[in-house]
Design an enzyme around this catalytic site. Structure first.
Site, PDB file in Angstrom:
ATOM      1  N   HIS A  93       0.832  -1.211   0.000  1.00 52.45           N
ATOM      2  CA  HIS A  93       0.000   0.000   0.000  1.00 52.45           C
ATOM      3  C   HIS A  93       0.862   1.254   0.000  1.00 52.45           C
ATOM      4  O   HIS A  93       2.067   1.215   0.267  1.00 52.45           O
ATOM      5  CB  HIS A  93      -0.916   0.013   1.226  1.00 52.45           C
ATOM      6  CG  HIS A  93      -0.168   0.021   2.530  1.00 52.45           C
ATOM      7  ND1 HIS A  93       0.461  -1.099   3.036  1.00 52.45           N
ATOM      8  CD2 HIS A  93       0.085   1.011   3.406  1.00 52.45           C
ATOM      9  CE1 HIS A  93       1.054  -0.794   4.173  1.00 52.45           C
ATOM     10  NE2 HIS A  93       0.863   0.482   4.424  1.00 52.45           N
ATOM     11  N   ASP A  95       0.641   4.892   2.101  1.00 54.53           N
ATOM     12  CA  ASP A  95      -0.020   5.192   3.370  1.00 54.53           C
ATOM     13  C   ASP A  95      -1.173   6.191   3.226  1.00 54.53           C
ATOM     14  O   ASP A  95      -1.051   7.217   2.551  1.00 54.53           O
ATOM     15  CB  ASP A  95       1.004   5.753   4.373  1.00 54.53           C
ATOM     16  CG  ASP A  95       1.856   4.640   4.974  1.00 54.53           C
ATOM     17  OD1 ASP A  95       1.330   3.530   5.174  1.00 54.53           O
ATOM     18  OD2 ASP A  95       3.046   4.891   5.234  1.00 54.53           O
ATOM     19  N   HIS A 237       4.656   0.090  -0.309  1.00 53.81           N
ATOM     20  CA  HIS A 237       5.517  -0.619   0.640  1.00 53.81           C
ATOM     21  C   HIS A 237       4.750  -1.775   1.293  1.00 53.81           C
ATOM     22  O   HIS A 237       3.524  -1.850   1.229  1.00 53.81           O
ATOM     23  CB  HIS A 237       6.093   0.327   1.689  1.00 53.81           C
ATOM     24  CG  HIS A 237       5.050   1.006   2.527  1.00 53.81           C
ATOM     25  ND1 HIS A 237       4.340   2.096   2.082  1.00 53.81           N
ATOM     26  CD2 HIS A 237       4.581   0.739   3.779  1.00 53.81           C
ATOM     27  CE1 HIS A 237       3.485   2.475   3.022  1.00 53.81           C
ATOM     28  NE2 HIS A 237       3.601   1.657   4.060  1.00 53.81           N
ATOM     29  N   ARG A 252       6.794   5.674  13.958  1.00 54.61           N
ATOM     30  CA  ARG A 252       6.374   6.102  12.613  1.00 54.61           C
ATOM     31  C   ARG A 252       5.647   7.441  12.676  1.00 54.61           C
ATOM     32  O   ARG A 252       4.866   7.681  13.595  1.00 54.61           O
ATOM     33  CB  ARG A 252       5.444   5.031  12.024  1.00 54.61           C
ATOM     34  CG  ARG A 252       4.663   5.506  10.818  1.00 54.61           C
ATOM     35  CD  ARG A 252       3.674   4.488  10.318  1.00 54.61           C
ATOM     36  NE  ARG A 252       2.562   5.183   9.673  1.00 54.61           N
ATOM     37  CZ  ARG A 252       1.529   4.580   9.098  1.00 54.61           C
ATOM     38  NH1 ARG A 252       1.438   3.274   9.085  1.00 54.61           N
ATOM     39  NH2 ARG A 252       0.572   5.280   8.539  1.00 54.61           N
TER      40      ARG A 252
HETATM   41 FE   LIG Z   1       2.175   1.557   5.693  1.00 55.82          FE
END
Ligand SMILES: [Fe+2]
Length: 261
Positions: A93, A95, A237, A252
């Site tokens: 996907h 993000d 990713h 993240r």
């Molecule tokens: Fe992701």
């Protein structure tokens, strides 16, 4: 600053830089490397959450995840290894494409990494677009798609009906490089605009399979204190969960991007 590419389709490792202390001209150099290589790895960084946020904010405003975030640092999600059965991130996907202005970049800082495994895989969507036939490129150029966080909401036990959704071009033009990239992913793309879901699935399934061909992929094997950033405008990713229950703890965050055009 030393720049070492780590795979043919994408990715470079940047050594000799402390991201806590860079001036504007170094930032410009890093951004141009970022646009060129799409994934950058900065090894051996000693970062507090404030340092990671400050570096990311050089690219713009941080954007929060709709369902996750640390109490003391709501802009940061702590990715943990909850065991494979509970892993909800096993898909290719870009993000947060369910946002009207999806993040242009995601930045991860590794606090604790497995001895082996737990790589992040990437796929270069500029190459994926370039390899399509002229006919399919023209078809995709004219399509838009609906993206939704409904599936994600269900996984977080939130209401799918209230999940964010957005419409984006199937081929997006990078606002800095002008390059065209495929911009659909199985996790969030529901259907093409003005097409039913059933009608959309045939072509979408073809594009999903095409977009992750091995020759578009590169992988990052994590070490503690790696800072990694990727360009959601031009890569997909996948977090590979092949490290069983070995700990993997990563901070993240995301930086808001433009409305895809
Ligand atoms: Fe992701």
């Amino acid at each position: 600053m030393q720049v070492k590419r780590f795979s043919a389709p994408l990715g470079a490792r940047i050594e000799g830089v402390d991201v806590r202390a860079i001036n504007d001209s170094v930032w410009k150099e890093i951004n141009s490397l970022f646009c060129e290589h799409k994934v950058l790895v900065f090894p051996d960084q000693e970062l507090k959450p404030e340092d990671q946020m400050a570096f990311a904010q050089k690219w713009g405003t941080l954007v929060r995840h709709p369902y996750a975030g640390l109490k003391s640092y709501p802009d940061i999600i702590e990715l943990k290894n909850p065991g494979k059965r509970k892993d909800i991130n096993q898909h290719w996907h870009s993000d947060m494409t369910y946002n009207t202005r999806p993040p242009k970049l995601t930045m991860l800082y590794a606090l604790e990494t497995p001895t082996i495994g737990g790589d992040t895989a990437f796929a270069n969507q500029v190459l994926a677009y370039d390899d399509l036939s002229a006919g399919l490129q023209h078809t995709c150029d004219d399509l838009a798609a609906i993206h939704s966080a409904a599936g994600l909401a269900a996984m977080y036990r939130e209401s799918p009906a209230e999940a964010p959704s957005a419409e984006h071009p199937v081929v997006r033009v990078h606002d800095e490089t002008g390059k065209r990239a495929l911009y659909v992913c199985k996790a969030f793309t529901q259907r093409f605009r003005d097409w039913s879901r059933q009608e959309s699935l045939g072509l979408l399934d073809y594009l999903y399979a095409h977009s992750i061909r091995p020759e578009y992929q590169g992988r990052h094997q994590w070490s503690n204190n790696d800072l990694v950033m990727w360009d959601n405008r031009s890569v997909l990713h996948f977090a590979v969960h092949d490290h069983a229950d070995e700990p993997r703890r990563i901070h993240r965050l995301q930086v808001e991007g433009p409305v895809p055009g």
